[in-house]
Design a protein around this motif. Structure first.
Motif, PDB file in Angstrom:
ATOM      1  N   LYS A  85       0.823  -1.210   0.000  1.00 31.44           N
ATOM      2  CA  LYS A  85       0.000   0.000   0.000  1.00 31.44           C
ATOM      3  C   LYS A  85       0.859   1.264   0.000  1.00 31.44           C
ATOM      4  N   PHE A  86       0.240   2.391  -0.387  1.00 27.68           N
ATOM      5  CA  PHE A  86       1.025   3.612  -0.553  1.00 27.68           C
ATOM      6  C   PHE A  86       0.211   4.819  -0.116  1.00 27.68           C
ATOM      7  N   LYS A  87       0.760   5.571   0.842  1.00 28.08           N
ATOM      8  CA  LYS A  87       0.008   6.665   1.453  1.00 28.08           C
ATOM      9  C   LYS A  87       0.759   7.978   1.325  1.00 28.08           C
ATOM     10  N   ILE A  88       0.045   9.015   0.939  1.00 26.52           N
ATOM     11  CA  ILE A  88       0.636  10.330   0.727  1.00 26.52           C
ATOM     12  C   ILE A  88      -0.039  11.318   1.687  1.00 26.52           C
ATOM     13  N   ALA A  89       0.755  12.223   2.245  1.00 28.55           N
ATOM     14  CA  ALA A  89       0.192  13.277   3.107  1.00 28.55           C
ATOM     15  C   ALA A  89       0.691  14.637   2.626  1.00 28.55           C
ATOM     16  N   ILE A  90      -0.177  15.640   2.739  1.00 36.85           N
ATOM     17  CA  ILE A  90       0.208  16.996   2.353  1.00 36.85           C
ATOM     18  C   ILE A  90      -0.075  17.965   3.487  1.00 36.85           C
ATOM     19  N   THR A  91       0.957  18.671   3.891  1.00 37.53           N
ATOM     20  CA  THR A  91       0.781  19.706   4.898  1.00 37.53           C
ATOM     21  C   THR A  91       1.253  21.023   4.300  1.00 37.53           C
ATOM     22  N   ALA A  92       0.634  22.099   4.718  1.00 35.84           N
ATOM     23  CA  ALA A  92       1.004  23.394   4.152  1.00 35.84           C
ATOM     24  C   ALA A  92       1.290  24.400   5.247  1.00 35.84           C
ATOM     25  N   ALA A  93       1.379  23.917   6.477  1.00 33.26           N
ATOM     26  CA  ALA A  93       1.595  24.813   7.605  1.00 33.26           C
ATOM     27  C   ALA A  93       2.804  24.323   8.394  1.00 33.26           C
ATOM     28  N   PRO A  94       3.469  25.229   9.116  1.00 31.96           N
ATOM     29  CA  PRO A  94       4.612  24.799   9.920  1.00 31.96           C
ATOM     30  C   PRO A  94       4.216  23.732  10.942  1.00 31.96           C
TER      31      PRO A  94
END
Lengths: 121, 166, 551
Positions: free
Chosen positions: C165-174
């Motif tokens: 399986k393959f999981k991606i996360a996106i954060t845009a804040a410190p």
């Protein structure tokens, strides 16, 4: 002592083998004595051919507790009862003596700690 | 022998397979053959000189790059699915088509099931040896399943974003 | 928020029809269980201990009231009136019948929802900051990029049979609210000196049996080239990831064995060969971006008098505000976190009634925007300060006003052995025990931020490795035992916790936590969280407190 269990294909319900048919209550499960290993394995072999009825049938070990038989492993007790966080979900919601006995069952598979953790709201 | 089904311009048809798959320890028969990458690297030049069509079967662990300089001489690249869960051949197929510009037949062999044929087509496969007895109709149905796709791939289908632009 | 167009809807309808056909073939015996299992898993359907479990994707944790009401309706009609929000920001129903699933998927499709790729060795639902579009800290809206990934990864022809399986996360804040560094790919949106938008790319994080914090392989990837770069990473992984051993098949193992530098070099080489053809055209990116730019905030004063009055008048409301209400980028607005960790209840569970209450509040007071956090809570990201008292009152009435966000009773727990076929031990009752022990709100606030995370097996769905205190259920000769780990974090200061000592029986876990909390309270310096004190002192005093009387 052993019993034969599986999940029913159409709805996933936990079922037990009883004299040629699948039943939902552990109380009605056919018990195979250790001396009757051949019968237990024959039943398992047959169950494995019922691929349109059940998924992955297997034999489970039982342990005697307070004069009644209960699954040895905690996982199998939970399958026979339902989730411990929702005491009215699953088979346990029916209540009755056998369910009570399963909930209180002690033996190799459980410590005292576990008894404390079973909740009844 | 598994049936060979070819897909040409979106149409699936059962085909006579002119190729014989030859294992490394087998004598080479007359006619068109599909051989291993190792045998091809050792002996391919000579076989092609014999005026027959030569194909190569790649294991999923083998690199398409190993074949890249000889691709123009190869008639078929058969990509093996040792199990349908092993998805390396999808990458191999795309590289063959998109990076190396291979225009010959890319054949799916091994554990080839109808459920995956849609993905295979998108990655550039155009011939199939179904392991599940699927017919041309089964493959055609599987291939038609999704009216839309979201990505560019080797098949030239217009992705959703291109449809939206129109 | 993103709205499906006809193409998206037809895509779902086609997929749903395919699954109906597959279910029918399975029930008719034309497909064996071995053939059917991967097909149902690709549609989020597991066979668990008591029934089938259906895992429904909540794309990047974002939904509207119509969708949440549909989930509530499904919970009543096809389940036992509740659902479980997961650490993957998805929703699981635990009492599903196989024969019902095609209908359920059709009902989901009617509100643009599905269960595609919520299981299987494919690209899963992207995790995004639940405060997206609301927090003043963010560089850009991560949902824009998450939606681009959603489309790109849906039925990806090349990457649907990955090694794992393959999981991606996106954060845009410190402040990282996504656990980006323990995802297969973590993306942190940044601006470079020129002001261009881009991503820091971290690859090879993960939990499970061998936890890794993902190293950065690229400091700055121009934002518009995201998809081609992801394609390069996935292609290197698909070619080289191990397939001989399931426990070594995640990308973290590949990155660790090649080294981050060599892995990065191969990705860059592949990326150069791919070229820009795989990136989304600017027009499509603009279309997606526009879908998330529709929120208009009223011009309100910074301070709301009615809100201030309510805070002074009602200590319970004031406590809720202290713990569950966060700063919003628009003056006069706030972010509200709804805790699904009521003391003594199952972490992450919501009843159908509660889902409807949240849907109503989101629609009425929250611009119809509802989020799920990876810590198993719900967020209403845009609520006016003026409306907070009413929102709080409605939540309280529904048992949803537990003021414990980030506190000791805000515990992550996987379903564990109460439901899960993979589990070795239960997780839920342990969480309930601990929460009950720390039910006193004053004490919980005094202790401050303390993240406890519980998994019922080494697959680590409960993220125990990154808990300040992690708890892992293990099976010792058929008995449930619990191993404690200390010092983990899934946030921007990501770290993997270390095992404290021998596993404890179930009835000793809560008291062990209590003993460690006492150590923290006696040793902490001004401003230190539990984790800070622990990092300063090391585990020794905590270990001693837990095991001192064990002999």
């Amino acid at each position: 002592m052993r019993a034969l269990t599986a999940n029913r294909l159409s709805d996933g319900e936990v079922v037990f083998w009883s004299q040629g048919r699948w039943v939902e209550r552990f109380a009605e499960a056919q018990l195979f004595a250790d001396e009757a290993a051949a019968a237990a394995e024959a039943a398992e072999g047959h169950a494995k051919t019922e691929t349109k009825v059940v998924v992955e049938p297997y034999l489970i070990d039982l342990v005697e507790s307070e004069g009644l038989w209960a699954p040895l492993s905690y996982r199998e007790r939970i399958r026979a009862l339902g989730p411990t966080n929702h005491p009215f979900h699953g088979k346990q919601s029916e209540g009755g003596a056998v369910i009570e006995a399963l909930q209180h069952a002690s033996g190799a598979a459980r410590s005292k700690g576990r008894v404390d953790l079973i909740r009844r709201k | 022998m598994p049936t060979l089904i070819r897909c040409e311009n979106g149409a699936f048809a059962a085909a006579e397979d002119p190729f014989t798959r030859v294992a490394d320890d087998q004598e080479l028969p007359q006619g068109d053959v599909i051989i291993s990458l190792q045998r091809f690297l050792n002996d391919g030049e000579r076989l092609i000189g014999q005026h027959r069509a030569v194909g190569v079967v790649l294991k999923s662990s083998e690199e398409v790059a190993a074949l890249s300089i000889d691709l123009a001489k190869v008639a078929v690249v058969a990509l093996d699915f040792p199990a349908f869960r092993d998805g390396r051949a999808y990458t191999q197929a795309r590289l063959l088509r998109e990076r190396y510009g291979f225009e010959g037949e890319v054949r799916a062999v091994g554990d080839v099931l109808r459920e995956q044929v849609g993905f295979m087509l998108r990655c550039g496969f155009d011939a199939f040896e179904p392991a599940d007895g699927a017919s041309c109709e089964d493959l055609a149905m599987a291939a038609r399943r999704q009216r839309h796709v979201y990505q560019r791939a080797a098949d030239g289908r217009r992705p959703a974003f291109a449809e939206r632009e129109a | 928020m993103y709205r499906y167009d006809d193409i998206d809807r037809e895509f779902l309808a086609d997929r749903s029809a395919e699954f109906r056909d597959q279910v029918n073939r399975r029930l008719a015996g034309e497909l064996t269980e071995d053939q059917f299992k991967p097909l149902r898993l690709m549609n989020g359907l597991y066979l668990q201990l008591h029934a089938y479990m259906l895992r429904i994707a909540i794309p990047y944790g974002s939904m509207d009231s119509r969708q949440l009401r549909k989930l509530a309706w499904i919970a009543r009609k096809y389940d036992k009136g509740y659902g479980h929000f997961t650490t993957r920001t998805n929703l699981q129903f635990h009492w599903i019948k196989l024969a019902d699933t095609p209908d359920i998927l059709d009902h989901l499709a009617s509100v643009d929802m599905h269960a595609i790729q919520t299981s299987g060795n494919c690209i899963r639902n992207t995790t995004a900051d639940p405060y997206a579009g609301a927090t003043p800290e963010e560089v850009d809206d991560p949902r824009v990029w998450s939606e681009a990934i959603r489309q790109w990864s849906s039925l990806h022809p090349e990457f649907s049979y990955l090694p794992r399986k393959f999981k991606i996360a996106i954060t845009a804040a410190p402040k990282d609210r996504t656990a980006a560094r323990v995802h297969d790919i973590g993306l942190a949106i940044k601006r470079n000196r020129k002001g261009d938008l881009g991503f820091e790319v971290m690859v090879g994080g993960g939990l499970g049996a061998t936890p890794h914090v993902g190293p950065t392989i690229r400091e700055f990837l121009p934002a518009e080239q995201l998809l081609s770069y992801l394609e390069a990473i996935l292609r290197v992984y698909n070619r080289l990831g191990r397939r001989d051993n399931r426990t070594k098949a995640r990308i973290k193992i590949l990155v660790a064995s090649l080294g981050a530098e060599e892995f990065g070099r191969q990705v860059e080489a592949e990326w150069a060969a791919i070229g820009a053809g795989s990136d989304l055209p600017a027009g499509e990116m603009a279309r997606i971006r526009a879908a998330f730019a529709t929120k208009t905030f009223e011009t309100l004063p910074e301070r709301s008098e009615s809100f201030e009055v309510a805070k002074s008048a009602d200590p319970a409301f004031a406590r809720f505000v202290r713990n569950n209400v966060k700063a919003h980028r628009a003056p006069g607005y706030a972010i509200v976190e709804i805790s699904l960790k009521a003391i003594g209840e199952t972490p992450g569970d919501a009843s159908a009634d509660q889902m409807e209450v949240i849907a109503d509040l989101g629609e009425r007071y929250g611009q119809d925007d509802i989020r799920v956090t990876h810590e198993q809570n719900i967020v209403l990201p845009h609520v006016k300060l003026d409306d907070l008292p009413a929102v709080h009152a409605a939540l309280a009435k529904a048992g949803l006003a537990t003021p414990n966000i980030n506190l000791i009773s805000d515990i992550i727990a996987c379903p564990g052995l109460d439901y899960c076929a993979l589990a070795n031990a239960r997780a839920i009752p342990v969480a309930q025990h601990i929460a009950e022990r720390f039910a006193n709100q004053d004490r919980a606030e005094l202790i401050g931020e303390l993240k406890i995370k519980i998994s019922g097996c080494i697959n680590a769905c409960g993220h125990h490795h990154v808990g300040h205190i992690g708890i892992l259920g293990v099976d010792k000769k058929g008995e449930e035992f619990y191993q404690l780990t200390l010092g983990g974090s899934g946030a921007e200061d990501a770290s993997v916790g270390k095992v404290l000592g021998p596993a404890l029986p179930a009835n000793r876990v809560a008291e062990a936590i209590d003993a460690m909390v006492d150590v923290y309270l006696s040793q902490r310096q001004t401003g230190e969280r539990f984790l800070d004190t622990l990092r300063r002192t090391g585990p020794a005093p905590f270990k001693e407190a837990v095991y001192a009387d064990a002999h």
